[in-house]
Design a protein around this motif. Structure first.
Motif, PDB file in Angstrom:
ATOM      1  N   LEU A 130     -10.763  11.329  47.622  1.00 30.04           N
ATOM      2  CA  LEU A 130     -10.183  10.248  46.829  1.00 30.04           C
ATOM      3  C   LEU A 130      -9.897  10.721  45.408  1.00 30.04           C
ATOM      4  CD1 LEU A 130      -9.359   7.299  46.515  1.00 30.04           C
ATOM      5  CD2 LEU A 130     -11.747   6.755  46.015  1.00 30.04           C
ATOM      6  N   LEU A 131     -10.820  11.482  44.832  1.00 28.74           N
ATOM      7  CA  LEU A 131     -10.631  11.993  43.484  1.00 28.74           C
ATOM      8  C   LEU A 131      -9.399  12.891  43.395  1.00 28.74           C
ATOM      9  CD1 LEU A 131     -11.764  12.340  40.589  1.00 28.74           C
ATOM     10  CD2 LEU A 131     -13.098  14.263  41.460  1.00 28.74           C
ATOM     11  N   LEU A 132      -9.249  13.782  44.352  1.00 34.98           N
ATOM     12  CA  LEU A 132      -8.112  14.701  44.327  1.00 34.98           C
ATOM     13  C   LEU A 132      -6.806  13.983  44.640  1.00 34.98           C
ATOM     14  CD1 LEU A 132      -9.693  17.837  46.030  1.00 34.98           C
ATOM     15  CD2 LEU A 132      -9.161  17.512  43.622  1.00 34.98           C
ATOM     16  N   LEU A 133      -6.859  12.928  45.465  1.00 32.70           N
ATOM     17  CA  LEU A 133      -5.662  12.137  45.699  1.00 32.70           C
ATOM     18  C   LEU A 133      -5.197  11.467  44.411  1.00 32.70           C
ATOM     19  CD1 LEU A 133      -3.567  10.830  47.585  1.00 32.70           C
ATOM     20  CD2 LEU A 133      -5.240   9.011  48.013  1.00 32.70           C
ATOM     21  N   CYS A 134      -6.148  10.926  43.662  1.00 30.84           N
ATOM     22  CA  CYS A 134      -5.795  10.289  42.392  1.00 30.84           C
ATOM     23  C   CYS A 134      -5.206  11.288  41.401  1.00 30.84           C
ATOM     24  CB  CYS A 134      -7.029   9.617  41.789  1.00 30.84           C
ATOM     25  SG  CYS A 134      -7.624   8.182  42.717  1.00 30.84           S
ATOM     26  N   CYS A 135      -5.537  12.552  41.558  1.00 32.89           N
ATOM     27  CA  CYS A 135      -5.022  13.589  40.666  1.00 32.89           C
ATOM     28  C   CYS A 135      -3.921  14.419  41.337  1.00 32.89           C
ATOM     29  CB  CYS A 135      -6.167  14.505  40.222  1.00 32.89           C
ATOM     30  SG  CYS A 135      -7.437  13.674  39.264  1.00 32.89           S
ATOM     31  N   HIS A 136      -3.212  13.822  42.279  1.00 35.27           N
ATOM     32  CA  HIS A 136      -2.139  14.507  42.997  1.00 35.27           C
ATOM     33  C   HIS A 136      -1.072  14.975  42.007  1.00 35.27           C
ATOM     34  CE1 HIS A 136       1.100  15.274  45.845  1.00 35.27           C
ATOM     35  NE2 HIS A 136       0.194  15.233  46.817  1.00 35.27           N
ATOM     36  N   PRO A 137      -0.550  16.186  42.183  1.00 36.22           N
ATOM     37  CA  PRO A 137       0.430  16.714  41.224  1.00 36.22           C
ATOM     38  C   PRO A 137       1.726  15.921  41.161  1.00 36.22           C
ATOM     39  CG  PRO A 137       0.192  18.165  43.134  1.00 36.22           C
ATOM     40  CD  PRO A 137      -0.918  17.185  43.207  1.00 36.22           C
ATOM     41  N   ALA A 138       2.012  15.097  42.153  1.00 32.28           N
ATOM     42  CA  ALA A 138       3.224  14.282  42.105  1.00 32.28           C
ATOM     43  C   ALA A 138       3.096  13.114  41.135  1.00 32.28           C
ATOM     44  CB  ALA A 138       3.560  13.754  43.502  1.00 32.28           C
ATOM     45  N   LEU A 139       1.872  12.812  40.710  1.00 34.60           N
ATOM     46  CA  LEU A 139       1.637  11.753  39.728  1.00 34.60           C
ATOM     47  C   LEU A 139       1.609  12.363  38.338  1.00 34.60           C
ATOM     48  CD1 LEU A 139      -1.302   9.913  41.547  1.00 34.60           C
ATOM     49  CD2 LEU A 139       1.122   9.282  41.586  1.00 34.60           C
ATOM     50  N   ASP A 140       2.121  11.639  37.343  1.00 35.06           N
ATOM     51  CA  ASP A 140       2.033  12.158  35.985  1.00 35.06           C
ATOM     52  C   ASP A 140       0.599  12.039  35.473  1.00 35.06           C
ATOM     53  OD1 ASP A 140       1.600   9.599  34.534  1.00 35.06           O
ATOM     54  OD2 ASP A 140       3.654   9.168  35.121  1.00 35.06           O
ATOM     55  N   ARG A 194      -5.342  24.395  48.137  1.00 29.81           N
ATOM     56  CA  ARG A 194      -5.740  25.007  46.871  1.00 29.81           C
ATOM     57  C   ARG A 194      -6.182  23.909  45.911  1.00 29.81           C
ATOM     58  NH1 ARG A 194      -4.573  30.128  46.047  1.00 29.81           N
ATOM     59  NH2 ARG A 194      -4.481  29.839  43.796  1.00 29.81           N
ATOM     60  N   PRO A 195      -7.402  23.383  46.087  1.00 30.53           N
ATOM     61  CA  PRO A 195      -7.864  22.278  45.244  1.00 30.53           C
ATOM     62  C   PRO A 195      -7.983  22.651  43.778  1.00 30.53           C
ATOM     63  CG  PRO A 195      -9.660  23.152  46.585  1.00 30.53           C
ATOM     64  CD  PRO A 195      -8.401  23.765  47.094  1.00 30.53           C
ATOM     65  N   GLU A 196      -8.129  23.957  43.480  1.00 34.63           N
ATOM     66  CA  GLU A 196      -8.273  24.366  42.079  1.00 34.63           C
ATOM     67  C   GLU A 196      -7.027  24.057  41.265  1.00 34.63           C
ATOM     68  OE1 GLU A 196      -6.901  27.981  44.449  1.00 34.63           O
ATOM     69  OE2 GLU A 196      -8.369  26.369  44.659  1.00 34.63           O
ATOM     70  N   GLU A 197      -5.871  23.894  41.934  1.00 34.89           N
ATOM     71  CA  GLU A 197      -4.637  23.589  41.208  1.00 34.89           C
ATOM     72  C   GLU A 197      -4.670  22.202  40.585  1.00 34.89           C
ATOM     73  OE1 GLU A 197      -1.502  24.181  43.967  1.00 34.89           O
ATOM     74  OE2 GLU A 197      -1.677  26.374  44.000  1.00 34.89           O
ATOM     75  N   ARG A 198      -5.546  21.340  41.079  1.00 35.93           N
ATOM     76  CA  ARG A 198      -5.644  19.984  40.533  1.00 35.93           C
ATOM     77  C   ARG A 198      -6.841  19.812  39.601  1.00 35.93           C
ATOM     78  NH1 ARG A 198      -4.635  15.965  45.635  1.00 35.93           N
ATOM     79  NH2 ARG A 198      -3.136  17.251  46.764  1.00 35.93           N
ATOM     80  N   GLY A 200      -7.476  20.792  36.565  1.00 33.61           N
ATOM     81  CA  GLY A 200      -7.230  20.427  35.177  1.00 33.61           C
ATOM     82  C   GLY A 200      -7.219  18.923  34.998  1.00 33.61           C
ATOM     83  N   ALA A 201      -6.490  18.219  35.866  1.00 30.56           N
ATOM     84  CA  ALA A 201      -6.438  16.758  35.791  1.00 30.56           C
ATOM     85  C   ALA A 201      -7.787  16.144  36.127  1.00 30.56           C
ATOM     86  CB  ALA A 201      -5.357  16.228  36.735  1.00 30.56           C
ATOM     87  N   VAL A 202      -8.465  16.692  37.127  1.00 29.50           N
ATOM     88  CA  VAL A 202      -9.771  16.162  37.511  1.00 29.50           C
ATOM     89  C   VAL A 202     -10.757  16.254  36.350  1.00 29.50           C
ATOM     90  CG1 VAL A 202     -11.780  16.568  38.991  1.00 29.50           C
ATOM     91  CG2 VAL A 202      -9.479  16.602  39.972  1.00 29.50           C
ATOM     92  N   GLU A 245     -15.845  29.202  41.416  1.00 28.18           N
ATOM     93  CA  GLU A 245     -15.386  30.225  40.472  1.00 28.18           C
ATOM     94  C   GLU A 245     -14.599  29.636  39.310  1.00 28.18           C
ATOM     95  OE1 GLU A 245     -16.396  33.427  40.796  1.00 28.18           O
ATOM     96  OE2 GLU A 245     -17.581  32.525  42.402  1.00 28.18           O
ATOM     97  N   HIS A 246     -14.602  28.329  39.162  1.00 31.96           N
ATOM     98  CA  HIS A 246     -13.837  27.690  38.090  1.00 31.96           C
ATOM     99  C   HIS A 246     -14.754  27.460  36.895  1.00 31.96           C
ATOM    100  CE1 HIS A 246     -11.332  24.554  36.088  1.00 31.96           C
ATOM    101  NE2 HIS A 246     -10.353  25.296  36.569  1.00 31.96           N
ATOM    102  N   ALA A 247     -14.591  28.263  35.851  1.00 34.61           N
ATOM    103  CA  ALA A 247     -15.533  28.270  34.734  1.00 34.61           C
ATOM    104  C   ALA A 247     -15.572  26.946  33.985  1.00 34.61           C
ATOM    105  CB  ALA A 247     -15.191  29.405  33.767  1.00 34.61           C
ATOM    106  N   GLU A 248     -14.413  26.316  33.779  1.00 36.79           N
ATOM    107  CA  GLU A 248     -14.371  25.086  32.998  1.00 36.79           C
ATOM    108  C   GLU A 248     -15.114  23.934  33.681  1.00 36.79           C
ATOM    109  OE1 GLU A 248     -12.158  24.154  29.524  1.00 36.79           O
ATOM    110  OE2 GLU A 248     -13.969  25.338  29.862  1.00 36.79           O
ATOM    111  N   THR A 249     -15.169  23.948  35.003  1.00 34.10           N
ATOM    112  CA  THR A 249     -15.968  22.931  35.708  1.00 34.10           C
ATOM    113  C   THR A 249     -17.424  23.037  35.291  1.00 34.10           C
ATOM    114  OG1 THR A 249     -14.484  22.915  37.622  1.00 34.10           O
ATOM    115  CG2 THR A 249     -16.735  22.112  37.962  1.00 34.10           C
ATOM    116  N   TRP A 250     -17.933  24.256  35.269  1.00 35.90           N
ATOM    117  CA  TRP A 250     -19.332  24.455  34.874  1.00 35.90           C
ATOM    118  C   TRP A 250     -19.523  24.164  33.387  1.00 35.90           C
ATOM    119  CZ3 TRP A 250     -22.542  24.567  38.711  1.00 35.90           C
ATOM    120  CH2 TRP A 250     -22.109  25.056  39.951  1.00 35.90           C
ATOM    121  N   GLY A 251     -18.498  24.444  32.582  1.00 37.07           N
ATOM    122  CA  GLY A 251     -18.592  24.120  31.166  1.00 37.07           C
ATOM    123  C   GLY A 251     -18.693  22.623  30.937  1.00 37.07           C
TER     124      GLY A 251
END
Length: 429
Positions: A130-140, A194-198, A200-202, A245-251
């Motif tokens: 649900l979280l990744l759907l809300c952050c779908h790249p087709a949405l601004d 590739r969930p890592e592509e979303r 940034g918005a998450v 492996e996504h550093a900003e998530t851990w930050g």
């Protein structure tokens, strides 16, 4: 006559903010229709607000919400099926043919019902879908943030609108348009390849959730919303497990944990704000600080610096200092300089001015605020004036400080912050 006591009001608030997003994610996943699930949950919340004051709060509010929302979902599906059957039947009569077979819609509903295993909490994967759907790249980006805060974070439209500094009607329309786009484009409620592509918005969404948890704009009785803190941390843990492996998530997880660890000392017994310098550090959660240090160490090992990691480094300097007097303000000021270079944020510049004032004196902080490049923080933000008022007080310019506090009070939203500013303003006479 219904009696709205505080216990019922608190239970209804918790139901909407904590249980509703979990139930929504389960129903959306099971029935494959986000709008249908959201409408059913909202219907159930309305029923709770209507019946609980008389009937009392159920022993298991989350279970109650799941049962009623699921019932509302099935009711809507059956109503839609009956409407389709009626159209087919009328069409068959008009054409003079036999009534067409509708293909066992009732059996499909029953199968969906039987396959649901029950329980109050959504499966972790369903929440993440649900979280990744809300952050779908087709949405601004604005739609991503607003929709996620509304559906996953459980915030109300007024709370989100206050955070965005937009009209409630504008925010509501933004959410409706986003849900319509998801429906019309048939965006799947599934994990992308590739969930890592979303991410940034998450992460931007979760950062706003944590900020809302720090000072609730809409609930004076709960200036710090522990439910949102814990939910934000839990979702960040899920994201970290999915994309380790996504550093900003851990930050961001480290930053959230550092802030969560100080919550018990942030508000005193009278519900008033306690500044960092005056907090009782024995009330800080040392196990939470240790967990935050671990998250930050994980981020640092990935050697991919970003703004959330810099903020976590700043928070770590505060959390690991033996006392307020032992805080390394010079290092903190340097970290804010780095963060400002990364983000270009004028709010970061305000925080840097505070750190510079602590390290080098209030005049140095004011000089930074008055520099032309980059410009000072936006005049519509209360922190712009609150920081200036504090530094003017320190240099002894009482008249200008009073004026700045008045400007801050005209703009502040959080009731807790308002009372703090009123006290500071009152101290000046």
């Amino acid at each position: 006559m219904a009696v709205h006591d505080r216990a019922v009001d608190a239970a209804l608030t918790d139901l909407a903010r904590t249980d509703a997003p979990r139930v929504l994610s389960v129903l959306a996943s099971r029935f494959g229709d986000l709008d249908l699930a959201d409408d059913a949950v909202q219907d159930a919340l309305v029923e709770a607000s209507r019946t609980w004051p008389d009937a009392g709060v159920p022993d298991n509010p989350g279970g109650w919400l799941m049962t009623v929302s699921r019932r509302r979902t099935l009711d809507r599906l059956r109503a839609a099926r009956r409407a389709r059957d009626r159209v087919r039947r009328d069409g068959a009569e008009l054409l003079g043919t036999d009534e067409p077979t509708v293909g066992g819609a009732a059996d499909m509903i029953d199968d969906r019902t039987d396959s649901w295993s029950g329980g109050d909490d959504a499966d972790a994967d369903e929440r993440l879908r649900l979280l990744l759907l809300c952050c779908h790249p087709a949405l601004d980006r604005q739609a991503q943030v607003a929709l996620t805060l509304r559906l996953v974070g459980g915030l109300t439209v007024p709370e989100i609108a206050a955070g965005f500094l937009v009209a409630e009607s504008t925010l509501s329309q933004r959410i409706v348009r986003a849900k319509r786009k998801i429906r019309d484009a048939k965006m799947p409620l599934s994990l992308p390849e590739r969930p890592e592509e979303r991410l940034g918005a998450v992460l931007d969404v979760l950062y706003l959730v944590i900020n809302e948890a720090w000072f609730s704009r809409g609930d004076e009785s709960a200036p710090v919303r522990i439910d949102l803190f814990d939910e934000g941390i839990r979702i960040l843990e899920l994201v970290g497990a999915l994309v380790p492996e996504h550093a900003e998530t851990w930050g961001l997880l480290a930053l959230a944990r550092f802030q969560r660890a100080r919550v018990d000392a942030l508000i005193d017994v009278d519900g008033e704000l306690v500044t960092l310098a005056d907090q009782d550090r024995s009330r800080w959660d040392r196990s939470g600080i240790a967990a935050a240090n671990d998250s930050l160490a994980t981020a640092m090992r990935l050697v991919d610096p970003g703004p959330f990691q810099v903020q976590a480094l700043i928070a770590s300097r505060h959390a690991n200092a033996a006392s307020a007097e032992h805080t390394d303000w010079s290092t903190i000021a340097g970290l804010y300089r780095q963060l400002e270079a990364m983000t270009g944020s004028s709010i970061v510049r305000l925080n840097r001015a505070v750190a510079v004032a602590e390290a080098d004196g209030a005049p140095a902080g004011l000089a930074l605020l008055d520099a032309d490049d980059p410009p000072v923080a936006p005049a519509e933000h209360h922190l712009t004036w609150a920081v200036r008022a504090e530094l003017l007080t320190r240099v002894g310019d009482t008249d200008a400080a009073r004026w700045a506090y008045d400007e801050a009070l005209e703009r502040v939203v959080s009731p807790t912050e308002r009372r703090h500013l009123e006290r500071r303003r009152g101290d000046l006479g």
